[in-house]
Write a protein that holds these residues in place. Structure first.
Motif, PDB file in Angstrom:
ATOM      1  N   TRP A 151      -2.114  11.615   3.661  1.00 12.42           N
ATOM      2  CA  TRP A 151      -1.347  11.904   2.621  1.00 12.42           C
ATOM      3  C   TRP A 151      -1.779  13.352   2.011  1.00 12.42           C
ATOM      4  O   TRP A 151      -2.947  13.403   1.527  1.00 12.42           O
ATOM      5  N   LYS A 196       1.838   6.142  -7.133  1.00 11.85           N
ATOM      6  CA  LYS A 196       0.680   7.030  -7.684  1.00 11.85           C
ATOM      7  C   LYS A 196       0.964   8.399  -7.467  1.00 11.85           C
ATOM      8  O   LYS A 196       0.861   9.194  -8.664  1.00 11.85           O
ATOM      9  N   VAL A 210       3.703   5.519  15.235  1.00 15.76           N
ATOM     10  CA  VAL A 210       2.540   5.036  15.655  1.00 15.76           C
ATOM     11  C   VAL A 210       1.722   4.033  14.881  1.00 15.76           C
ATOM     12  O   VAL A 210       0.419   3.868  15.236  1.00 15.76           O
ATOM     13  N   ARG A 211       2.275   3.759  13.840  1.00 15.22           N
ATOM     14  CA  ARG A 211       1.857   2.674  12.888  1.00 15.22           C
ATOM     15  C   ARG A 211       2.632   1.276  13.230  1.00 15.22           C
ATOM     16  O   ARG A 211       3.732   1.242  13.755  1.00 15.22           O
ATOM     17  N   LEU A 252      -5.460   3.075   2.604  1.00 22.27           N
ATOM     18  CA  LEU A 252      -4.071   2.775   2.917  1.00 22.27           C
ATOM     19  C   LEU A 252      -3.966   2.463   4.386  1.00 22.27           C
ATOM     20  O   LEU A 252      -3.301   1.474   4.787  1.00 22.27           O
ATOM     21  N   LEU A 253      -4.587   3.203   5.169  1.00 20.95           N
ATOM     22  CA  LEU A 253      -4.564   2.894   6.649  1.00 20.95           C
ATOM     23  C   LEU A 253      -5.213   1.836   6.756  1.00 20.95           C
ATOM     24  O   LEU A 253      -4.864   0.798   7.818  1.00 20.95           O
ATOM     25  N   ASP A 271      -8.150   7.569  -0.353  1.00 21.30           N
ATOM     26  CA  ASP A 271      -6.967   6.799  -0.786  1.00 21.30           C
ATOM     27  C   ASP A 271      -6.067   6.586   0.657  1.00 21.30           C
ATOM     28  O   ASP A 271      -5.598   5.446   0.851  1.00 21.30           O
ATOM     29  N   SER A 272      -5.863   7.775   1.324  1.00 22.50           N
ATOM     30  CA  SER A 272      -5.362   7.635   2.717  1.00 22.50           C
ATOM     31  C   SER A 272      -5.989   6.802   3.477  1.00 22.50           C
ATOM     32  O   SER A 272      -5.406   5.743   4.282  1.00 22.50           O
ATOM     33  N   TYR A 319       4.128  10.284  13.451  1.00 26.97           N
ATOM     34  CA  TYR A 319       2.964   9.221  12.951  1.00 26.97           C
ATOM     35  C   TYR A 319       3.475   8.148  12.492  1.00 26.97           C
ATOM     36  O   TYR A 319       2.817   7.107  12.403  1.00 26.97           O
ATOM     37  N   ARG A 369       8.854  13.155   1.089  1.00 22.65           N
ATOM     38  CA  ARG A 369       8.043  13.135   2.324  1.00 22.65           C
ATOM     39  C   ARG A 369       8.902  12.411   3.392  1.00 22.65           C
ATOM     40  O   ARG A 369       8.599  12.816   4.394  1.00 22.65           O
ATOM     41  N   ASP A 386      -3.844  15.346  20.976  1.00 23.73           N
ATOM     42  CA  ASP A 386      -2.942  16.423  21.505  1.00 23.73           C
ATOM     43  C   ASP A 386      -3.259  17.700  20.574  1.00 23.73           C
ATOM     44  O   ASP A 386      -3.025  18.160  19.599  1.00 23.73           O
ATOM     45  N   MET A 442       1.107   4.153  -3.059  1.00 21.48           N
ATOM     46  CA  MET A 442       0.705   5.276  -2.674  1.00 21.48           C
ATOM     47  C   MET A 442       1.914   6.446  -3.321  1.00 21.48           C
ATOM     48  O   MET A 442       1.806   7.414  -3.993  1.00 21.48           O
ATOM     49  N   VAL A 450      -3.096  13.095  -2.356  1.00 17.53           N
ATOM     50  CA  VAL A 450      -4.212  12.200  -2.825  1.00 17.53           C
ATOM     51  C   VAL A 450      -5.415  12.213  -2.113  1.00 17.53           C
ATOM     52  O   VAL A 450      -5.623  12.995  -1.153  1.00 17.53           O
ATOM     53  N   GLY A 494       0.699  -1.202  -0.037  1.00 15.82           N
ATOM     54  CA  GLY A 494       0.029  -0.020   0.049  1.00 15.82           C
ATOM     55  C   GLY A 494       0.783   1.260   0.162  1.00 15.82           C
ATOM     56  O   GLY A 494       0.798   2.348  -0.910  1.00 15.82           O
ATOM     57  N   GLN A 538      -1.297  19.523  15.410  1.00 15.41           N
ATOM     58  CA  GLN A 538      -0.179  20.606  14.368  1.00 15.41           C
ATOM     59  C   GLN A 538       0.198  19.709  13.532  1.00 15.41           C
ATOM     60  O   GLN A 538       1.242  20.226  12.837  1.00 15.41           O
ATOM     61  N   ARG A 539       0.022  18.438  13.115  1.00 15.45           N
ATOM     62  CA  ARG A 539       0.602  17.622  12.395  1.00 15.45           C
ATOM     63  C   ARG A 539      -0.611  16.849  11.406  1.00 15.45           C
ATOM     64  O   ARG A 539      -1.510  16.847  11.739  1.00 15.45           O
ATOM     65  N   SER A 540      -0.089  16.110  10.555  1.00 17.73           N
ATOM     66  CA  SER A 540      -1.138  15.457   9.577  1.00 17.73           C
ATOM     67  C   SER A 540      -0.651  14.167   9.228  1.00 17.73           C
ATOM     68  O   SER A 540       0.642  13.868   9.121  1.00 17.73           O
ATOM     69  N   GLN A 541      -1.412  13.319   9.598  1.00 13.53           N
ATOM     70  CA  GLN A 541      -1.123  11.737   9.282  1.00 13.53           C
ATOM     71  C   GLN A 541      -1.711  11.300   8.046  1.00 13.53           C
ATOM     72  O   GLN A 541      -1.411  10.340   7.473  1.00 13.53           O
ATOM     73  N   VAL A 563      -3.957   8.149  17.531  1.00 14.67           N
ATOM     74  CA  VAL A 563      -3.332   9.281  17.830  1.00 14.67           C
ATOM     75  C   VAL A 563      -3.482  10.322  16.808  1.00 14.67           C
ATOM     76  O   VAL A 563      -3.510  10.140  15.764  1.00 14.67           O
ATOM     77  N   VAL A 564      -3.950  11.754  17.531  1.00 18.53           N
ATOM     78  CA  VAL A 564      -3.910  12.927  16.687  1.00 18.53           C
ATOM     79  C   VAL A 564      -3.048  13.836  17.149  1.00 18.53           C
ATOM     80  O   VAL A 564      -3.626  14.319  18.484  1.00 18.53           O
ATOM     81  N   PHE A 565      -2.034  14.381  16.576  1.00 22.81           N
ATOM     82  CA  PHE A 565      -1.563  15.576  16.933  1.00 22.81           C
ATOM     83  C   PHE A 565      -1.920  16.771  16.260  1.00 22.81           C
ATOM     84  O   PHE A 565      -2.072  16.807  14.938  1.00 22.81           O
ATOM     85  N   GLN A 595       1.996  11.474 -10.975  1.00 21.53           N
ATOM     86  CA  GLN A 595       0.957  12.821 -10.888  1.00 21.53           C
ATOM     87  C   GLN A 595       1.997  13.987 -11.413  1.00 21.53           C
ATOM     88  O   GLN A 595       1.443  14.584 -12.075  1.00 21.53           O
ATOM     89  N   GLU A 606      -8.787  13.866  10.285  1.00 20.43           N
ATOM     90  CA  GLU A 606      -7.764  13.203  11.148  1.00 20.43           C
ATOM     91  C   GLU A 606      -8.272  12.603  12.091  1.00 20.43           C
ATOM     92  O   GLU A 606      -7.712  11.273  12.315  1.00 20.43           O
ATOM     93  N   ASN A 649       6.951  15.168  11.812  1.00 22.22           N
ATOM     94  CA  ASN A 649       5.836  14.248  11.381  1.00 22.22           C
ATOM     95  C   ASN A 649       6.058  12.812  11.299  1.00 22.22           C
ATOM     96  O   ASN A 649       5.095  12.104  11.455  1.00 22.22           O
TER      97      ASN A 649
END
Lengths: 266, 332
Positions: free
Chosen positions: B111, A14, A94-95, B122-123, B118-119, A91, A79, B182, A11, B114, A7, B106-109, B102-104, A18, B167, A88
């Motif tokens: 993608w 893809k 935590v996976r 993937l999760l 799609d995100s 994250y 990325r 957070d 990602m 896309v 996956g 000020q950040r993003s988990q 988890v959710v921060f 683009q 998120e 970042n």
């Protein structure tokens, strides 16, 4: 392959597809750089082979190098680098994933997509160029198959080496600097700056066994017949051994880097 | 009830390079570096029960995020023990994180370039969520957060509020037992804030998810949590219900009085005059003085003629500011 890593691979694959304009401008750059290099060597060498390397072989070697530039040049996906520098990467932690495999797949996806977008057009054009500029067909079908195998190995090696840039990014927090250092060393010892057959023989004796030459120098020289089939197979074996060693070292390095990681800021 | 988070004597120290001032200091620092150790967390001990919503509060730099990072397995503490959901977070990281979200803020988990869907897919692969369970969860989150129109758009096109909703949904797809938030409401407008709060309550009720929340928005704390942990300078200063803190401060009132005419000087026993301008004055009762409206009118009417007055209790923000001051934990 594990579905989750597949996956991640998809990602990034893809994502890279683009960026069409990036690919088009890449093709232009590679094309003109190839012309320039060939004219340069023709001017200097004046049709005499060096170390048993003829002008037509050299042109083919250079065109292959330009066509597969995205694969042989060490890069780190934006990325991956961004995430490490700006935190970042939290994250990623935590996976339920192995982080080395995660980044390996990210980079592999990007590299394969970038390569596939660029190489067909350059090769097709180069095959029909006139005179000294022309790229030649492979010496035989076995050589071609071996070349394809070698390029697949090369992509994996390229990614495994780029993982050292990921490690350096953890240490220095500079993604550009880290990628540049690894890319410069790998480029010099891998034949991007000067085709390896043009290097002095004594130097070649060492470089030929370092991991960098297995990325692209090996498959290209099998293609042009500069390395025979049996010899090529032996070298492919050495390349695979290097790949395993590099992955193990990379995994250990990343593990040690993660242990000492401090994620700063709120 | 069984405790799901068990924190015992957690300490965390950081080594940071000292910078000296003065001429050529940059040059000197380049070669000779001195370090000092900062104690970010000192003997943090607390327990959280299953199904609780715990507010983790404290001023900036108190150690809130550090605690969250230790709880979610990102950082390894210098010393101490911590068992969450039967795991030591930093030891069996990959097993442990399957059950947390988890959710921060000020950040993003997700993608960046896309579509959200799609995100999410993937999760789904990353957490190995079975297809039917994923569809069920997604429908639930969809209904609760109104995501329908957002799923086909890439993250970069969404507003901050829409992003936060996605998120939140992304962190819950794998049905975690514990959710760490957070600063989830940072920068959100009033309506989205309320929606996010309602959603957090909804999930807590529906799934019995244990939620740990850090925030600077006291209304979040009031609306959501049944327990707060107050931390300052790396130490826990208070843990318990927020109501109790409020009771302690319930007796202090602010009274705004409008007089019939201008008075040069105003004085009233048991009250402090904090502001006086022409016909208006603001008074505060001293800690020793209990405020009673009737008594207050009687006393003030003896010397002054008043038209109107208004009594306000301390707002939650003011209470917190007082608490911070009382414990001297504001950074200087």
């Amino acid at each position: 392959m594990n579905k989750s890593y597949l996956g991640i691979f998809k990602m990034e694959f893809k994502g890279e597809l683009q960026y069409r304009n990036k690919a088009i401008s890449g093709i232009f750059t590679q094309f003109f750089w190839g012309l320039l290099q060939i004219y340069l060597y023709v001017a200097f060498l004046n049709d005499t082979p060096v170390n048993g390397f003829s002008i037509s072989q050299m042109a083919t070697y250079i065109w292959l190098g330009q066509a597969f530039f995205a694969m042989r040049f060490i890069t780190m996906p934006k990325r991956t680098g961004d995430n490490i520098v700006n935190g970042n990467v939290s994250y990623n932690f935590v996976r339920p994933l192995d982080l080395y495999n995660n980044w390996f797949c990210e980079n592999l996806g990007q590299k394969i997509a970038a390569t596939l977008l660029r190489f067909p057009l350059i090769i097709v054009i180069a095959l029909f160029l006139p005179g000294n500029l022309k790229m030649y067909a492979p010496v035989n079908i076995t050589a071609l198959l071996l070349t394809i195998l070698g390029i697949i190995l090369g992509i994996c090696l390229s990614v495994a080496i780029s993982m050292f840039a990921v490690y350096l990014t953890f240490k220095t927090l500079s993604q550009k600097g880290s990628a540049t250092i690894v890319a410069t060393i790998s480029g010099l010892l891998g034949g991007i700056v000067i085709p390896l057959p043009l290097m002095p023989q004594s130097l070649q004796n060492v470089i030929n066994y370092l991991p960098f030459r297995f990325i692209s120098d090996l498959p290209f020289r099998i293609y042009i017949g500069n390395i025979g089939i049996t010899e090529g197979l032996i070298f492919l074996g050495i390349g695979i051994a290097w790949l395993i060693v590099l992955i193990i070292i990379g995994k250990l390095l990343i593990k040690s880097a993660l242990k000492n990681t401090v994620i700063q800021g709120g | 009830m069984a405790s799901i988070i068990d924190f015992t004597d957690i300490c965390k120290t950081f080594k940071v390079p000292l910078r000296t001032k003065g001429k050529f200091s940059m040059f000197k620092n380049f070669f000779i570096r001195k370090y000092k150790t900062i104690e970010a967390l000192k003997n943090i001990t607390f327990k959280v029960n299953e199904g609780d919503i715990v507010g983790y509060i404290g001023p900036n730099g108190a150690g809130k995020s550090t605690t969250i990072k230790i709880m979610s397995g990102i950082l390894t503490p210098t010393s101490g023990n911590c068992v969450i959901n039967g795991y030591v977070p930093w030891k069996n990281r990959r097993e442990f994180v399957k059950n947390i979200g988890v959710v921060f803020g000020q950040r993003s988990q997700l993608w960046w370039d896309v579509p959200i869907m799609d995100s999410f897919e993937l999760l789904r692969d990353i957490y190995k969520i079975p297809k039917d369970e994923f569809d069920k969860t997604l429908k639930l989150l969809n209904d609760a957060l109104n995501l329908e129109t957002l799923l086909n758009r890439p993250l970069r096109q969404l507003s901050l509020g829409q992003k936060m909703k996605c998120e939140l949904a992304g962190s819950l797809l794998h049905h975690p037992k514990i959710l760490f938030l957070d600063e989830p409401t940072i920068g959100l407008d009033a309506i989205t804030k309320l929606a996010v709060r309602d959603f957090i309550k909804f999930i807590n009720k529906k799934w019995k998810t244990t939620i740990i929340l850090t925030t600077h928005d006291m209304n979040d704390i009031e609306a959501l949590t049944n327990k707060i942990i107050l931390i300052g300078k790396g130490q826990i200063l208070y843990q318990g219900s927020f109501e109790k803190i409020k009771e302690n401060y319930a007796s202090s009132k602010t009274i705004t009085v409008e007089f019939a005419k201008d008075y040069d000087n105003i004085a009233l026993d048991g009250y402090e005059i904090t502001n006086h301008e022409k016909r208006f004055a603001t008074l505060k009762n001293l800690p020793s003085k209990q405020f009673h409206p009737k008594e207050f009118i009687n006393e003030i009417s003896k010397n002054y003629e008043i038209i109107d007055f208004q009594v306000t209790s301390l707002s939650v923000d003011e209470i917190l500011a007082k608490l911070y001051k009382q414990y001297e934990i504001i950074e200087r």
